[in-house]
Write an enzyme that holds these catalytic residues in place. Structure first.
Site, PDB file in Angstrom:
ATOM      1  N   CYS A 124     -32.597  22.826   6.282  1.00  0.00           N
ATOM      2  CA  CYS A 124     -31.477  22.791   7.226  1.00  0.00           C
ATOM      3  C   CYS A 124     -30.188  23.012   6.465  1.00  0.00           C
ATOM      4  O   CYS A 124     -29.816  22.191   5.602  1.00  0.00           O
ATOM      5  CB  CYS A 124     -31.426  21.465   7.975  1.00  0.00           C
ATOM      6  SG  CYS A 124     -29.965  21.326   9.051  1.00  0.00           S
ATOM      7  N   HIS A 163     -12.991  13.857  11.336  1.00  0.00           N
ATOM      8  CA  HIS A 163     -12.982  13.318  12.690  1.00  0.00           C
ATOM      9  C   HIS A 163     -13.116  11.798  12.609  1.00  0.00           C
ATOM     10  O   HIS A 163     -13.179  11.223  11.515  1.00  0.00           O
ATOM     11  CB  HIS A 163     -14.068  13.959  13.568  1.00  0.00           C
ATOM     12  CG  HIS A 163     -15.475  13.844  13.058  1.00  0.00           C
ATOM     13  ND1 HIS A 163     -16.075  12.640  12.777  1.00  0.00           N
ATOM     14  CD2 HIS A 163     -16.419  14.794  12.800  1.00  0.00           C
ATOM     15  CE1 HIS A 163     -17.316  12.830  12.385  1.00  0.00           C
ATOM     16  NE2 HIS A 163     -17.553  14.125  12.361  1.00  0.00           N
TER      17      HIS A 163
END
Length: 508
Positions: A127, A19
């Protein structure tokens, strides 16, 4: 002996396509690399992909393929984006390559044999999106503060790196090298983190199979962040091409966003200290790319593909906009409206208009031939041009990229203002002022040459088209500073070509 300027992007997860946040980092590195080549330096510009990731393994499983098949499918997508954005990388490393695997195992083995790696048990939050071990104090309502997702609580056997052992050495390095991490606020954050006390770091995972096996204990794979950081030395030839490694390493600058600075400015230099390998010269941290006030994320599906913008604005305007609009080193917001406004104000009305009007006047008044310079001009642009070259170089070599682009844009504005003030179209009506007209338009043409030269690292295609319109035989990519930046190198008698507008005005 080191003789090469070495610049790197971080290597990117291939759990999705790029992106504009990834492209922001990569374009910035490309501008840095191109400018150092323009200065006549040997350059090694590295980018690549981080493939041994749980995120990659999970997305591959969701698509019914192996991680190897998934990464092989994604690499062409990333390379296609970098090609479209004119990224001039010298090497594209994949962490699944044999050259990386061998060198990474050699590196961690050296740490183990030096006694800086030991077996233990990790218990705590993790995470998966960050691929990072967390501490409870970092969590927000039990979630990762970056990805806003619940963390997993792990308890597993790991090998640990004695990071705590290098706390004092890291502090001394920061004190001795005040520009090691830039900008200053990021340096201060890392200093505060180090002074708060360092915990030993997991360097292996036992519950994960997609990764590089530890050479002394194949039941463990190298922790993905250790694996990823090592790409910078493996691509430079560590353990395989020692002569080349000495000419390239240490890296002159690692460029990255703020979310991964801790790995690069604390863990990475400590690992290198432990292995007896020189530390990179600088860590350059830019801010987050925000859309609608939020950081873009593949995890939250909020990324914008670069082609959505390039297809409308063109690649040069794309590269220009993000460096000009967003102060390099700080968070910045993107919007379609701001990009359109910047394009029309700076590029169409500024750069494009300047080139079109100067070339049109030379075509009309001198049959498209560069006139003789002389003492009848004002000397305004020649003075500004000399200042521009020095200022641009100072900004680029200290990684103040937005200031560099702004200084070039300011010169374009001054050149347009100069033409309005001296009014060559009025001079052309008075035959007695022909010599003055020649001097003024030579100054304007030489100003365009300087603009094309310095804009080449930023907007290579547009700069190349302007260079061709100026009729210069020497290839722009072969020009070298400082000689090419000296005023007055455009040869009288050169035939210029008007051509199409560099930046035609766009409507929404």
């Amino acid at each position: 002996m080191k003789d090469t300027f070495y610049v790197t992007t971080p290597i990117y997860y291939v759990n999705g396509v790029p992106h504009i946040g990834h492209a922001y980092t990569t374009v910035a590195c490309d501008v840095i690399a191109r400018y150092h080549r323009l200065r006549g330096e040997a350059v090694f510009f590295l980018t690549g992909t981080d493939e041994h990731s749980q995120n990659v393994a999970r997305i591959a499983e969701e698509n019914g393929v192996s991680p190897e098949e998934w990464t092989d499918r994604m690499i062409p997508e990333w390379k296609r984006v970098w090609e479209r954005l004119q990224i001039s990388y010298d090497d594209f490393i994949r962490t699944s390559e044999e050259r990386h695997t061998r060198a990474a195992q050699e590196f961690v083995k050296a740490l183990y044999e030096r006694g800086d790696v030991y077996l233990g048990t990790y218990e705590g939050p993790y995470c998966v999106s960050c691929e990072e071990f967390k501490v409870e104090a970092e969590l927000v309502d039990g979630q990762c503060p970056i990805h806003r997702r619940p963390v997993e609580h792990l308890s597993e056997e790991n090998y640990f790196f004695r990071l705590s052992k290098y706390q004092d050495a890291l502090l001394r390095h920061y004190e001795d090298n005040p520009d090691f991490v830039v900008p200053e606020e990021r340096r201060n954050e890392m200093l505060s983190f180090i002074r708060g006390g360092l915990r030993d770091l997991s360097v292996s995972r036992k519950s994960v199979t997609w990764g590089i096996p530890l050479p002394w204990d194949p039941g463990h794979v190298i922790y993905v962040w250790v694996d990823a950081l090592l790409n910078y030395v493996t691509a430079a030839g560590f353990g395989l091409e020692e002569g080349r490694f000495r000419s390239v390493w240490p890296a002159d600058v690692h460029v990255m966003a703020n979310d991964i600075v801790r790995f690069h400015s604390v863990i990475w230099p400590a690992m290198l200290m432990a292995a007896g390998v020189p530390i990179p010269r600088q860590i350059c941290v830019h801010g987050y790319m925000l859309v609608g006030g939020e950081k873009m994320s593949k995890t939250r599906l909020t990324g914008i593909h670069p082609f959505e913008l390039v297809d409308f604005f063109g690649v040069d305007a794309y590269r220009y906009y993000f460096l000009r609009e967003i102060t390099f080193g700080r968070d910045g917001s993107f919007s379609w409206e701001s990009m359109l406004a910047r394009y029309n104000a700076d590029l169409a009305n500024g750069w494009g208009n300047l080139a079109s009007r100067v070339l049109a006047m030379v075509d009309s008044y001198f049959d498209g031939v560069v006139p003789e310079p002389g003492g009848d001009g004002t000397g305004v642009l020649s003075n500004l041009g000399g200042e521009l070259v020095e200022r641009f170089d100072a900004h680029m070599t200290t990684l103040r990229l937005t200031d560099a682009v702004a200084s070039l844009d300011e010169f374009v504005r001054e050149a347009n203002r100069y033409l309005v003030e001296v009014a060559p179209w009025a001079l052309a009506k008075d035959a007695s002022r022909r010599r003055e007209l020649e001097a003024v338009l030579y100054e304007a043409l030489e100003g365009l040459r300087l603009i094309a030269l310095l804009a080449f690292p930023i907007m290579p295609e547009a700069a190349g088209r302007l260079w061709e319109q100026l009729g210069i035989d020497d290839r722009l990519e072969d020009e070298r500073l400082p000689e090419a930046g000296r005023w007055g190198r455009l040869q009288p008698g050169t035939k210029v070509r008007r051509g199409d507008s560099l930046f035609p005005r766009l409507e929404s």
